[in-house]
Design a protein around this motif. Structure first.
Motif, PDB file in Angstrom:
ATOM      1  N   GLN A 114       0.812  -1.219   0.000  1.00 39.50           N
ATOM      2  CA  GLN A 114       0.000   0.000   0.000  1.00 39.50           C
ATOM      3  C   GLN A 114       0.845   1.269   0.000  1.00 39.50           C
ATOM      4  N   LEU A 115       1.974   1.253   0.698  1.00 35.01           N
ATOM      5  CA  LEU A 115       2.837   2.432   0.781  1.00 35.01           C
ATOM      6  C   LEU A 115       4.019   2.234  -0.162  1.00 35.01           C
ATOM      7  N   LEU A 116       4.096   3.038  -1.193  1.00 39.62           N
ATOM      8  CA  LEU A 116       5.119   2.910  -2.227  1.00 39.62           C
ATOM      9  C   LEU A 116       6.145   4.028  -2.075  1.00 39.62           C
ATOM     10  N   PRO A 117       7.337   3.727  -1.571  1.00 40.78           N
ATOM     11  CA  PRO A 117       8.333   4.773  -1.302  1.00 40.78           C
ATOM     12  C   PRO A 117       8.843   5.412  -2.590  1.00 40.78           C
ATOM     13  N   THR A 118       9.042   6.714  -2.524  1.00 42.26           N
ATOM     14  CA  THR A 118       9.589   7.467  -3.665  1.00 42.26           C
ATOM     15  C   THR A 118      10.743   8.360  -3.221  1.00 42.26           C
ATOM     16  N   TYR A 119      11.294   8.124  -2.042  1.00 41.80           N
ATOM     17  CA  TYR A 119      12.391   8.946  -1.531  1.00 41.80           C
ATOM     18  C   TYR A 119      13.719   8.214  -1.704  1.00 41.80           C
ATOM     19  N   ASP A 120      14.811   8.947  -1.637  1.00 46.45           N
ATOM     20  CA  ASP A 120      16.163   8.411  -1.722  1.00 46.45           C
ATOM     21  C   ASP A 120      16.284   7.475  -2.927  1.00 46.45           C
ATOM     22  N   VAL A 121      16.646   6.205  -2.721  1.00 42.16           N
ATOM     23  CA  VAL A 121      16.890   5.294  -3.847  1.00 42.16           C
ATOM     24  C   VAL A 121      15.603   4.637  -4.353  1.00 42.16           C
ATOM     25  N   PHE A 122      14.481   4.916  -3.730  1.00 45.16           N
ATOM     26  CA  PHE A 122      13.233   4.254  -4.081  1.00 45.16           C
ATOM     27  C   PHE A 122      12.429   5.069  -5.089  1.00 45.16           C
ATOM     28  N   ASP A 123      11.748   4.352  -6.000  1.00 48.66           N
ATOM     29  CA  ASP A 123      10.894   5.014  -6.995  1.00 48.66           C
ATOM     30  C   ASP A 123       9.757   4.074  -7.372  1.00 48.66           C
ATOM     31  N   GLU A 124       9.111   3.500  -6.367  1.00 48.71           N
ATOM     32  CA  GLU A 124       8.156   2.423  -6.631  1.00 48.71           C
ATOM     33  C   GLU A 124       6.869   2.903  -7.282  1.00 48.71           C
ATOM     34  N   SER A 125       6.457   4.163  -7.047  1.00 44.02           N
ATOM     35  CA  SER A 125       5.229   4.637  -7.684  1.00 44.02           C
ATOM     36  C   SER A 125       5.415   4.817  -9.186  1.00 44.02           C
ATOM     37  N   ARG A 126       6.635   4.739  -9.676  1.00 45.77           N
ATOM     38  CA  ARG A 126       6.903   4.758 -11.116  1.00 45.77           C
ATOM     39  C   ARG A 126       6.347   3.485 -11.778  1.00 45.77           C
ATOM     40  N   TYR A 127       6.257   2.395 -11.000  1.00 42.23           N
ATOM     41  CA  TYR A 127       5.907   1.101 -11.575  1.00 42.23           C
ATOM     42  C   TYR A 127       4.632   0.491 -10.995  1.00 42.23           C
ATOM     43  N   PHE A 128       4.357   0.771  -9.717  1.00 40.17           N
ATOM     44  CA  PHE A 128       3.298   0.051  -9.015  1.00 40.17           C
ATOM     45  C   PHE A 128       2.140   0.972  -8.643  1.00 40.17           C
ATOM     46  N   GLU A 129       0.980   0.382  -8.545  1.00 40.07           N
ATOM     47  CA  GLU A 129      -0.210   1.040  -8.026  1.00 40.07           C
ATOM     48  C   GLU A 129      -0.363   0.651  -6.552  1.00 40.07           C
ATOM     49  N   PRO A 130      -0.706   1.587  -5.662  1.00 41.05           N
ATOM     50  CA  PRO A 130      -0.929   1.211  -4.264  1.00 41.05           C
ATOM     51  C   PRO A 130      -2.060   0.190  -4.143  1.00 41.05           C
ATOM     52  N   GLY A 131      -1.855  -0.789  -3.286  1.00 41.55           N
ATOM     53  CA  GLY A 131      -2.860  -1.823  -3.120  1.00 41.55           C
ATOM     54  C   GLY A 131      -3.971  -1.410  -2.173  1.00 41.55           C
ATOM     55  N   PRO A 132      -5.076  -2.151  -2.149  1.00 40.50           N
ATOM     56  CA  PRO A 132      -6.175  -1.904  -1.217  1.00 40.50           C
ATOM     57  C   PRO A 132      -5.798  -2.378   0.182  1.00 40.50           C
TER      58      PRO A 132
END
Length: 558
Positions: A114-132
């Motif tokens: 559900q929580l997709l980090p986008t700080y520092d080395v993370f960029d998960e919202s570039r690829y994933f949709e937050p889950g329910p």
């Protein structure tokens, strides 16, 4: 009920190898009498896959192997992390970062991160949709909650997935978290405090499974563990290496203050006697050794070449390389100029002898003379300056790269974070190479590593550690001719780079304003060098590289 925590070292995209490794671990857990085995986040594809997730062929290869793996699972339950394609009509990204529970040849439960980090080395919202919001599940009589990495680190977000999981549901026996949490110095204490607080807050035991291994600049430290309701350690896996930890969940969930004291008094299990993992200079050494070894081996290299200057940075790099690769796979090369002190050559040779690695001496004076003759008519009437110093570094870089090419060895650069920050390094010279081992290690920490390496005897000649640092590119040169002492420089760099403090806030800590302004000016004007630097291993909370994205050209001075 027994649960196995399997922290394995993956190579992104090696789906078949990962499947076989997972099956091997499943069989081992079955033989140990386990009912459930848990693997880390995105274990089947490896983490972080980055833009490979945008390639349909990558996802097709993943799903093919996943289906084969699901069919192979029998009576033991298997929890693992995968990228999961979203089905039907939807808006947003086409993937979830998911965790699956597989049992008897089918997926019986799934949760989405559900929580997709986008700080520092993370960029998960570039690829994933937050889950329910996730739902609990029952397995072999236990009611458990399953979460993925960031979902138990909610302080940066308005939503708390764990609180949501527990709300309006029957009480859980245990919480599970699968992670791919990269290491930095200080992370172990930070993680331990967070996990302990989470257990106490919700009165729940926690099973935490983390990835291990090096992936590009990132180093995953493992340290999978189980904590009781009071947030105290029940059992822990090894750090910085593959390991399988088997825990008795009944003992974990029923643990009381009385039984915990009895366990401590018996002192039968070393893993239960120690406290939560804590940070130390030994952990930094382990991280760098793992990151170095995995980067070389995963890119197809087995040998390294290092330029030995007689200074502490190249000495520490050489020790790390021999620990990671074995001394027979390390070649150290001294490249003295007319400005190199005799003791630098002697100390470099003594270090190589202590390590048992190869050693060669290649004086660069003849090459300096040739360069001087070629440029003489263009440089006529001009005083010698940093140009001639840089030529020495570039001659060395050319020679070392020639050895790298000829013998199929990876050249390791030896510059530290303090030098990289202020540009005290030469493009296409000492910055040449394939991996910058100490690029995220401040100079003061380099000295700490050197002293730690000498804890059982003089591996690094003592004079290398005690003599004033010098680039030896001109007569009687010392680093402190141009820079403040590293005991001053490093705290300013940490405050600016890692804490993001302003000039005024750093000055308020007792540093001279002129010094702070000069250091920050140097950081700003040398961004172009760092953009061209080799990949560096990340061991602080903010490294130069993918996790620090600053423009080369800008006019902000503070």
């Amino acid at each position: 009920m027994k649960i196995a925590l399997a922290q394995i070292n993956t190579l992104i995209g090696q789906f078949d190898a990962h499947k076989e490794r997972i099956i091997e671990q499943v069989r081992q857990a079955e033989q140990a009498g386990c009912d459930l085995i848990i693997f880390p986040e995105l274990v089947l594809c490896g983490y972080p896959p980055q833009d490979l997730l945008e390639r349909p062929s990558f996802l097709q290869a993943h799903d093919k192997v996943l289906n084969e793996l699901v069919r192979s699972v029998g009576e033991i339950g298997v929890i693992l992390g995968v990228p999961e394609k979203r089905q039907g009509q939807y808006k947003g990204k086409h993937l979830y970062n998911s965790a699956l529970l597989i049992h008897q040849g089918r997926v019986v439960h799934r949760v989405r991160k559900q929580l997709l980090p986008t700080y520092d080395v993370f960029d998960e919202s570039r690829y994933f949709e937050p889950g329910p919001p996730s739902l609990p599940f029952s397995f072999q009589g236990l009611r458990m909650g399953l979460t993925i990495c960031e979902d138990i680190w909610p302080s940066k977000y308005p939503h708390d997935p764990v609180a949501s999981l527990l709300q309006d549901h029957e009480r859980l026996d245990c919480l599970i978290n699968i992670s791919a949490s990269p290491y930095h110095h200080g992370k172990l204490a930070e993680r331990s405090q967070l996990l302990s607080a989470l257990c106490r807050q919700h009165d729940l035991p926690l099973i935490y499974v983390n990835q291990v291994g090096g992936q590009d600049s990132l180093i995953f430290d493992g340290h999978s563990l189980a904590l009781d309701r009071q947030g105290e350690l029940f059992a822990a896996a090894a750090g910085f290496q593959e390991d399988m930890l088997i825990i008795d969940v009944d003992a974990l969930t029923d643990r009381t203050e009385r039984t915990r004291r009895a366990e401590q008094e018996k002192q039968e299990d070393q893993r239960n006697k120690k406290g939560l993992p804590q940070d130390s200079i030994a952990q930094v050494e382990q991280a760098l050794v793992l990151g170095l070894r995995d980067y070389l081996h995963k890119t197809g290299f087995h040998k390294a070449v290092i330029g030995l200057s007689g200074g502490v940075d190249s000495a520490v790099t050489a020790v790390l390389a021999t620990l990671a690769l074995g001394p027979e796979n390390v070649l150290c090369v001294a490249l003295p100029s007319p400005y190199t002190a005799r003791m630098s050559i002697d100390d470099a040779g003594a270090l190589a002898e202590n390590l048992g690695c190869g050693f060669e001496l290649l004086p660069i004076a003849p090459a300096m003379e040739v360069y001087g003759a070629i440029l003489e008519h263009l440089f006529a009437g001009r005083e010698e300056d940093v140009t001639e110093q840089n030529l020495q570094a570039r001659i060395r870089g050319n020679l070392l790269m020639a050895l790298s090419n000829k013998f199929g060895s990876l050249l390791l650069t030896t510059g530290n974070k303090s030098e990289m920050a202020v540009g005290y390094c030469t493009l296409y010279g000492d910055m040449s190479g394939g991996l910058a081992v100490l690029a995220d290690v401040p100079k003061v920490m380099v000295y700490e590593l050197a002293r730690w390496m000498n804890r059982a005897g003089e591996m690094i000649p003592e004079r290398i550690i005690t003599r004033p640092p010098s680039a030896e590119l001109k007569p009687d040169q010392a680093d402190q001719d141009d820079l403040p002492g590293y005991e001053v420089l490093d705290p300013i760099l940490s405050a600016y780079l890692e804490e993001h403090l302003s000039i005024e806030e750093i000055v308020a800590r007792g540093f001279a304003q002129s010094t702070v302004e000069d250091i920050i000016r140097r950081i700003r004007i040398n961004e172009h060098k760092r953009k061209q630097a080799p990949l560096g291993l990340k061991v602080t909370s903010k490294a130069f590289g993918y996790g620090r994205r600053y423009p080369i050209v800008h006019g902000f001075a503070g």
